[in-house]
Design a protein around this motif. Sequence first.
Motif, PDB file in Angstrom:
ATOM      1  N   UNK A   1     -13.980   3.056  41.849  1.00  0.00           N
ATOM      2  CA  UNK A   1     -14.539   3.253  40.499  1.00  0.00           C
ATOM      3  C   UNK A   1     -14.172   2.074  39.597  1.00  0.00           C
ATOM      4  N   UNK A   2     -12.916   1.641  39.682  1.00  0.00           N
ATOM      5  CA  UNK A   2     -12.459   0.533  38.826  1.00  0.00           C
ATOM      6  C   UNK A   2     -13.216  -0.754  39.139  1.00  0.00           C
ATOM      7  N   UNK A   3     -13.454  -0.966  40.433  1.00  0.00           N
ATOM      8  CA  UNK A   3     -14.179  -2.177  40.829  1.00  0.00           C
ATOM      9  C   UNK A   3     -15.582  -2.180  40.184  1.00  0.00           C
ATOM     10  N   UNK A   4     -16.258  -1.029  40.220  1.00  0.00           N
ATOM     11  CA  UNK A   4     -17.605  -0.939  39.642  1.00  0.00           C
ATOM     12  C   UNK A   4     -17.555  -1.107  38.118  1.00  0.00           C
ATOM     13  N   UNK A   5     -16.534  -0.531  37.484  1.00  0.00           N
ATOM     14  CA  UNK A   5     -16.427  -0.635  36.016  1.00  0.00           C
ATOM     15  C   UNK A   5     -16.132  -2.084  35.614  1.00  0.00           C
ATOM     16  N   UNK A   6     -15.214  -2.730  36.337  1.00  0.00           N
ATOM     17  CA  UNK A   6     -14.857  -4.119  36.001  1.00  0.00           C
ATOM     18  C   UNK A   6     -16.081  -5.022  36.103  1.00  0.00           C
ATOM     19  N   UNK A   7     -16.877  -4.773  37.154  1.00  0.00           N
ATOM     20  CA  UNK A   7     -18.088  -5.585  37.346  1.00  0.00           C
ATOM     21  C   UNK A   7     -19.059  -5.369  36.174  1.00  0.00           C
ATOM     22  N   UNK A   8     -19.234  -4.119  35.780  1.00  0.00           N
ATOM     23  CA  UNK A   8     -20.157  -3.822  34.678  1.00  0.00           C
ATOM     24  C   UNK A   8     -19.614  -4.374  33.356  1.00  0.00           C
ATOM     25  N   UNK A   9     -18.306  -4.296  33.167  1.00  0.00           N
ATOM     26  CA  UNK A   9     -17.720  -4.782  31.906  1.00  0.00           C
ATOM     27  C   UNK A   9     -17.872  -6.299  31.785  1.00  0.00           C
ATOM     28  N   UNK A  10     -17.834  -6.987  32.922  1.00  0.00           N
ATOM     29  CA  UNK A  10     -17.919  -8.455  32.908  1.00  0.00           C
ATOM     30  C   UNK A  10     -19.276  -8.923  32.379  1.00  0.00           C
ATOM     31  N   UNK A  11     -20.310  -8.097  32.556  1.00  0.00           N
ATOM     32  CA  UNK A  11     -21.650  -8.508  32.103  1.00  0.00           C
ATOM     33  C   UNK A  11     -22.105  -7.715  30.881  1.00  0.00           C
ATOM     34  N   UNK A  12     -21.180  -6.926  30.313  1.00  0.00           N
ATOM     35  CA  UNK A  12     -21.522  -6.019  29.219  1.00  0.00           C
ATOM     36  C   UNK A  12     -21.723  -6.793  27.905  1.00  0.00           C
ATOM     37  N   UNK A  13     -22.761  -6.378  27.135  1.00  0.00           N
ATOM     38  CA  UNK A  13     -23.064  -7.137  25.903  1.00  0.00           C
ATOM     39  C   UNK A  13     -22.606  -6.435  24.615  1.00  0.00           C
ATOM     40  N   UNK A  14     -23.081  -5.174  24.380  1.00  0.00           N
ATOM     41  CA  UNK A  14     -22.828  -4.624  23.033  1.00  0.00           C
ATOM     42  C   UNK A  14     -21.462  -3.986  22.865  1.00  0.00           C
TER      43      UNK A  14
END
Length: 196
Positions: free
Chosen positions: A183-196
């Motif tokens: 779960x953390x791996x998926x969240x970290x990946x999404x946070x790295x490209x997160x904009x707002x």
Amino acid sequence: MFNLILFGPPGSGKGTQSEKLVEKYKLIHLSTGNLLREEIANRTPLGLEAKSFMDKGQLVPDEVVIGMIDSCLEHHKEAAGFLFDGFPRTAAQADALDKLLNLKKTEISLLLALDVTEQELVSRLLNRGKTSGRSDDTDEAVIRKRFSVYTNETSPVADYYKKARKFKSIHGEGSVDEINAALRQAIDKAMATHKN
Ligand code: B4P
């Protein structure tokens, strides 16, 4: 804001994993199951109404849970983000959540769906029922009812987020720590490209 939904059938580990994730990412944990159980424990009118649905393995009416989420969002205006645990559980709840977040100029960033076989889910829930005192976990017929409600009413919510390209499935069997790492791996990946 980073807003995450932890999704999955009853007993898939949403509550277990949410506790670890909110600590790591400093998100506000909004579990509709926990909020409803608090209302029941405090014997409020809302709790009494909710109990009659939960004991039968049914969903509590949409307007009740949407109202609870609305007041929690209002309560935590300064939050860095929210982790929604067990919400949304119907298409109407997903739609209402979008509207509420829109008013706050934010949106859902990611939905992580825990994938667990029904056999494993039944065994986890009956096991939890031995110690939790939760009336919805002790009767296998009620547990099976919750699965059918999940299939009919809740699983379509996944399509809503698949279309928006926010859906990711995570293998939900194995140790709590192994699942948490995925779960953390998926969240970290999404946070790295997160904009707002
Ligand atoms: P919830 O409180 O959301 O709970 P849940 O779906 O039963 O379980 P969860 O997935 O959180 O499982 P957990 O981590 O605890 O819902 C309860 C009821 O409230 C619903 O049926 C409904 O009536 C009502 N409700 C809630 N939200 C609603 C909404 N939005 N709309 C309408 N009605 C709503 O894990 C389960 C067990 O597995 C635990 O004993 C845990 O220790 C164990 N476990 C966890 N991970 C494990 C692992 N990796 N290996 C082995 N065991 C594990």
